[in-house]
Design an enzyme around this catalytic site. Structure first.
Site, PDB file in Angstrom:
ATOM      1  N   GLY A 148       0.846  -1.190   0.000  1.00  0.00           N
ATOM      2  CA  GLY A 148       0.000   0.000   0.000  1.00  0.00           C
ATOM      3  C   GLY A 148       0.877   1.233   0.000  1.00  0.00           C
ATOM      4  N   LEU A 149       0.373   2.319   0.536  1.00  0.00           N
ATOM      5  CA  LEU A 149       1.152   3.566   0.521  1.00  0.00           C
ATOM      6  C   LEU A 149       2.472   3.408   1.263  1.00  0.00           C
ATOM      7  CD1 LEU A 149      -1.433   6.405   0.925  1.00  0.00           C
ATOM      8  CD2 LEU A 149       0.328   6.198  -0.820  1.00  0.00           C
ATOM      9  N   HIS A 209     -15.749   4.999  11.971  1.00  0.00           N
ATOM     10  CA  HIS A 209     -15.987   6.117  11.054  1.00  0.00           C
ATOM     11  C   HIS A 209     -17.462   6.492  11.047  1.00  0.00           C
ATOM     12  CE1 HIS A 209     -15.743   8.628   7.551  1.00  0.00           C
ATOM     13  NE2 HIS A 209     -14.439   8.499   7.546  1.00  0.00           N
ATOM     14  N   SER A 227     -16.930   9.371   1.991  1.00  0.00           N
ATOM     15  CA  SER A 227     -15.886  10.252   2.506  1.00  0.00           C
ATOM     16  C   SER A 227     -16.388  11.236   3.551  1.00  0.00           C
ATOM     17  CB  SER A 227     -15.283  11.052   1.355  1.00  0.00           C
ATOM     18  OG  SER A 227     -14.491  12.093   1.896  1.00  0.00           O
ATOM     19  N   ARG A 243     -14.102  12.399  14.304  1.00  0.00           N
ATOM     20  CA  ARG A 243     -14.777  11.148  13.993  1.00  0.00           C
ATOM     21  C   ARG A 243     -15.353  10.443  15.213  1.00  0.00           C
ATOM     22  NH1 ARG A 243     -10.670   8.717   9.379  1.00  0.00           N
ATOM     23  NH2 ARG A 243     -11.211  10.302   7.855  1.00  0.00           N
ATOM     24  N   HIS A 251     -13.422   1.105  11.139  1.00  0.00           N
ATOM     25  CA  HIS A 251     -12.699   1.661   9.999  1.00  0.00           C
ATOM     26  C   HIS A 251     -11.195   1.459  10.086  1.00  0.00           C
ATOM     27  CE1 HIS A 251     -11.731   4.244   6.730  1.00  0.00           C
ATOM     28  NE2 HIS A 251     -11.271   5.231   7.462  1.00  0.00           N
ATOM     29  N   GLU A 270      -0.360   1.733   8.896  1.00  0.00           N
ATOM     30  CA  GLU A 270      -1.386   1.266   9.828  1.00  0.00           C
ATOM     31  C   GLU A 270      -0.933   0.021  10.594  1.00  0.00           C
ATOM     32  OE1 GLU A 270      -5.182   0.775   7.929  1.00  0.00           O
ATOM     33  OE2 GLU A 270      -6.227   0.398   9.803  1.00  0.00           O
ATOM     34  N   ARG A 291      -6.978   9.562  15.553  1.00  0.00           N
ATOM     35  CA  ARG A 291      -6.402  10.473  14.590  1.00  0.00           C
ATOM     36  C   ARG A 291      -7.485  11.216  13.818  1.00  0.00           C
ATOM     37  NH1 ARG A 291      -7.771   7.270  10.972  1.00  0.00           N
ATOM     38  NH2 ARG A 291      -7.434   8.763   9.335  1.00  0.00           N
ATOM     39  N   SER A 340      -4.288   9.559   7.948  1.00  0.00           N
ATOM     40  CA  SER A 340      -3.809   8.179   7.803  1.00  0.00           C
ATOM     41  C   SER A 340      -3.016   8.009   6.514  1.00  0.00           C
ATOM     42  CB  SER A 340      -4.960   7.191   7.862  1.00  0.00           C
ATOM     43  OG  SER A 340      -5.837   7.403   6.794  1.00  0.00           O
TER      44      SER A 340
END
Lengths: 251, 638
Positions: free
Chosen positions: B42-43, B266, B284, B330, B401, B425, B435, B440
């Site tokens: 992933g990222l 979320h 979103s 959130r 989430h 994560e 957060r 994220s």
């Protein structure tokens, strides 16, 4: 609702496949297509049969991993959608549904409905990037991009790489996928330095992977979950001819 | 055990610069002698694999999907934060640091949070240079929007697909290195164990998901960037394949797990509609910029939303939190929705949702403007529900989430196993309890692009004389045999219930007793029930097919086996924290008006847990948190 399914079952890449009939009763029309397949698999497991292998992950229409031919249409009858976002409300009670894997020479079947789409990764690897190393990029405002250009580049960059364009093309062409990336990069100032080399390398890789040629039927755009435009293919052809004209890969 | 967070010396603003100045380097000629394993693409995973590949290390990158581009970072919609202050509205690295620390309810390290805010500036530069098409003003400059929990516009976005575009940038950087041969890619491979030799991480055991083959891979360091375990609830916003197995297997080999019960719920996902459902789709959070959240003012309302007049609607976020209104953070928004739903004001067929209404924004700005900002989200909503949100309000509901717990890491992102790093994560997240939105993507990216390249080099500098690590070492053989035995054991049970049955049952238990709100009795009950369910699983699960071929049921079975143990630890963690804090809301600890009651005197620490064996109780190790720059204050969004 009740459904009759005809699903392509194939043990592995080497084996011959065949269509197998399954009946499901009492389904909820709010179910997604993949949840319907989950329900079928639960039933098969309890009855001692092997479940149907299919690709999926995010189930919200963005990862691009799900995909199958449903009644001969990539991702099924609903326009601009992925299989995970298709719901049973798009079908009639008692309907017979034909479910097959994506078919293209460059996408060999792995098992049942799963196909190998790694050819797409190799196309990206051949040039679908800006060659920037990590850590020392200039300030983002140093590269102004007009609102319209950013939006246009985004329209091309939105491709999810699901392969529906290839599966629906009678030639099994990857022109829409490849051209979307070429357009995304060619539109932005960051991508301009490598535009010639990029288009020549990526088009060459498409051929190596045994994708067919584009013959402009535009079926790919019709079936694309993101509505990626065939104008990208026109841009790719322009970029390709431009690169040939300048006859150099570097600039 | 004493946990050393390795925070560098000096003033907060100079700690990272000081670390970089002192960090050891590896000569370019020596880098090719060093092997690195990255699990997850992933990222965090793609960016670290690409960065280390660029630098000249031998990198092997693994993912369970068919392509690295499918990682679940792809699904993040709203945006990514950076303190660029392009809007000239008073933003700064310091303000972002304060917002984030406050948003995390002061359960994060100051130094780590400051570094994340500092590196946010570079991330936007990096992403733009890669060609990420962020939203732009007409003059060509980057545009921003605001997100929950802050009062400045610091969120950069690419329509509602920011995660996809950032991931594609990182994926393309990774594929560039794959093309050059500096990174070897192993897609459709799942890590099933960590191999340690003399206490150091030296490799992994993976299963080739296409063939069923078990493979050994050795390296000088192992980096886990495998994402979160929120799918433990079964119904969550995560992808079906997201799982906690890699970090859990590493935990059992000595890496401590921190804050496992801190799961972010979320506020804006689509509500559950039936038992068959496999996931809850996220809408979103950015929608809250223009959408107003409300429920009917009277219970069991059956009128259609558009038939309910304005004075019979309760805009409860605007009522309770006037300063932040619909953009309240959130945890606060989620809990406020749950409170209204539980009190009988929920809407929809199952009375489990609240309305997110765009009628005012459409009236003021026009449908076209709203369409430009969020068009794909409205289309997604239509596809899933069959309703047109331009004409009537969306129905939304809170859902599991993001897991803020994960492997404990020090300032260098190294776990308690030397040579084992955890990024994104998969680690316990710098920013602690809850957060803020759009942080994220930032954390995953800066871990991979800007932090780990320095800290991993610092570790590898001492490894240049180690020589090749052999996958024939007895430790590899032992780990491989353990993996093969587990697979055989699962295949041999041949029971009557499916893997999904167990996953759904566990998920419901956790949602009810260790979800949005928890209490002591419920958590104790859940621990007992999870143990019973785990026993039943090992007696009665049915895994069809064979162990040595492609087999999705077997993949799921291994993940659910780990979820039982992770779930139990989540309950332990929640049980020992007698306070309400960020994502963690213990019903016993709340103010008379239902707000979270934090207890800094006794719980200002990070809970890190050690594995003590199959039937042992987990052992708690505390890392005290000290605040030098800002003093913890009561978090109020009123």
């Amino acid at each position: 609702m009740d459904l009759h399914l005809k699903i392509w079952r194939q043990k592995d890449k080497q084996s011959e496949g065949k269509l197998v009939n399954y009946d499901l009763k009492g389904l909820n029309s709010h179910m997604s297509f993949l949840e319907m397949l989950d329900t079928l698999n639960e039933k098969l497991i309890v009855e001692g049969d092997e479940p149907v292998e299919f690709d999926h992950d995010c189930r919200e229409g963005i990862c691009g991993q799900c995909g199958m031919m449903i009644n001969g249409i990539a991702h099924g009858p609903l326009k601009n959608t992925t299989t995970c976002q298709l719901h049973l409300r798009s079908f009639k009670d008692g309907e017979t549904i034909l479910i097959e894997p994506f078919r293209a020479e460059a996408f060999p079947v792995k098992k049942d409905l799963k196909v190998d789409r790694s050819a797409f990764d190799r196309i990206i690897s051949s040039g679908g990037f800006v060659s920037v190393n990590t850590g020392q990029a200039p300030d983002a405002t140093a590269i102004p991009v007009t609102h319209q250009t950013a939006e246009e580049a985004f329209d091309s960059a939105a491709c999810i790489g699901c392969g529906a364009c290839v599966a629906t093309c009678k030639n099994g062409s990857a022109a829409l996928f490849t051209s979307a990336k070429i357009s995304h990069m060619a539109l932005l100032p960051q991508g301009k330095e490598e535009r010639n080399k990029r288009v020549l390398d990526m088009v060459s890789q498409m051929d190596t992977e045994l994708f067919g040629h584009c013959s402009n039927t535009e079926a790919c755009e019709v079936e694309c979950p993101q509505g990626i435009s065939v104008l990208n293919i026109a841009r790719m052809n322009f970029e390709y001819n431009r690169a040939l004209f300048f006859n150099k890969k570097g600039g | 055990m004493i946990l050393d967070s390795k925070i560098p010396q000096g003033p907060l603003e100079q700690k990272w610069a000081y670390y970089k100045k002192k960090a050891k380097l590896v000569n370019p000629a020596n880098r090719k002698k060093l092997d690195v394993i990255v699990v997850g693409t992933g990222l965090a995973g793609s960016s670290i694999a690409a960065s280390l590949g660029e630098m000249g290390y031998n990198v092997k990158a693994f993912c369970f999907q068919d392509s690295p581009r499918r990682a679940h970072s792809v699904a993040a919609q709203g945006g990514v934060n950076a303190a660029k202050n392009y809007k000239n509205d008073g933003d700064s690295v310091y303000r972002m640091f304060v917002d984030t620390l406050k948003g995390g309810d002061f359960r994060a390290r100051e130094a780590n949070v400051y570094r994340m805010a500092e590196c946010s500036l570079n991330l936007i530069d990096q992403a733009v240079a890669q060609g990420v098409p962020f939203g732009r003003e007409y003059g060509g400059y980057l545009n921003n929007r605001s997100f929950g929990g802050v009062q400045v516009s610091r969120t950069f976005y690419a329509r509602g697909q920011t995660g996809q575009q950032l991931l594609l940038g990182a994926y393309q950087a990774l594929m560039r290195q794959v093309g050059k041969g500096s990174v070897q890619l192993f897609s459709r491979h799942e890590m099933l164990d960590l191999v340690t030799i003399d206490g150091k991480a030296r490799g992994i055991i993976v299963r080739n998901l296409d063939t069923g083959d078990i493979e050994r891979h050795a390296a000088h360091t192992v980096i886990l960037a495998t994402g979160g375990y929120g799918k433990i609830y079964y119904l969550s916003t995560l992808a079906m394949g997201c799982n906690g197995s890699a970090i859990w297997r590493a935990h059992k080999k000595g890496a401590l797990m921190a804050s496992p019960s801190w799961i972010q719920v979320h506020p804006t996902s689509l509500p559950q509609s039936g038992d068959y459902q496999s996931k809850l789709t996220l809408m979103s959070e950015s929608l809250r910029n223009d959408g107003r959240i409300w429920v009917p003012a009277k219970q069991d309302e059956n009128r259609a939303p558009n038939d309910i007049p304005e004075n019979e609607r309760d805009y409860y976020l605007e009522r309770r939190y006037p300063a932040f209104g619909n953009l309240a953070p959130r945890d606060i928004s989620s809990r406020a929705a749950k409170e209204r739903i539980d009190a009988g004001f929920g809407i929809g067929p199952l009375k489990n949702a609240v309305y997110l209404d765009f009628s005012k924004a459409i009236k003021e700005q026009g449908k076209d403007k709203i369409k430009e900002k969020y068009g794909n989200l409205f289309e997604m909503y239509l596809k899933i529900t069959g309703y047109d949100a331009y004409k009537e309000p969306m129905m939304i509901s809170p859902s599991a989430h993001f897991s803020m717990g994960g492997l404990w890491v020090d300032y260098e992102l190294m776990t308690t196993v030397p040579g084992l790093f955890a990024l994104g994560e998969a680690n316990f997240a710098d920013h602690g309890a809850n957060r803020l939105g759009a942080n994220s993507l930032l954390q995953a990216s800066v871990d991979g692009y800007f932090i780990a390249p320095y800290t991993i080099a610092n570790y590898l500098a001492d490894e240049i004389h180690t020589g090749k690590i052999s996958p024939d070492a007895p430790e590899f053989e032992q780990a491989e045999n353990a993996v093969k035995n587990q697979i055989q054991d699962l295949m041999n049970i041949k029971g009557t219930k499916t893997v999904d049955y167990f996953h759904k049952t566990l998920g419901k238990l956790l949602y009810d007793y260790c979800g949005l709100a928890r209490n002591e009795d419920g958590l104790k009950y859940a621990i007992q029930e999870i143990r019973k369910l785990k026993q039943e699983f090992y007696k009665d699960v049915r895994v069809s097919g064979q162990g040595n071929t492609m087999n999705a049921e077997l993949e799921k079975a291994g993940r659910v086996a780990d979820y039982f143990e992770i779930g139990e630890l989540m309950c332990y963690d929640a049980l020992t924290r007698n306070e309400s804090c960020g994502a963690h809301f213990r019903e016993e600890y709340q103010t008379p008006d239902g707000e979270a009651m934090r207890n800094d005197a006794e719980y200002q620490f990070i809970s890190a847990w050690a594995w003590t064996g199959e039937n042992g109780e987990p052992e708690l190790v505390k890392e005290p948190l000290t605040f030098e720059e800002i003093q913890p204050t009561v978090r109020s969004y009123k």
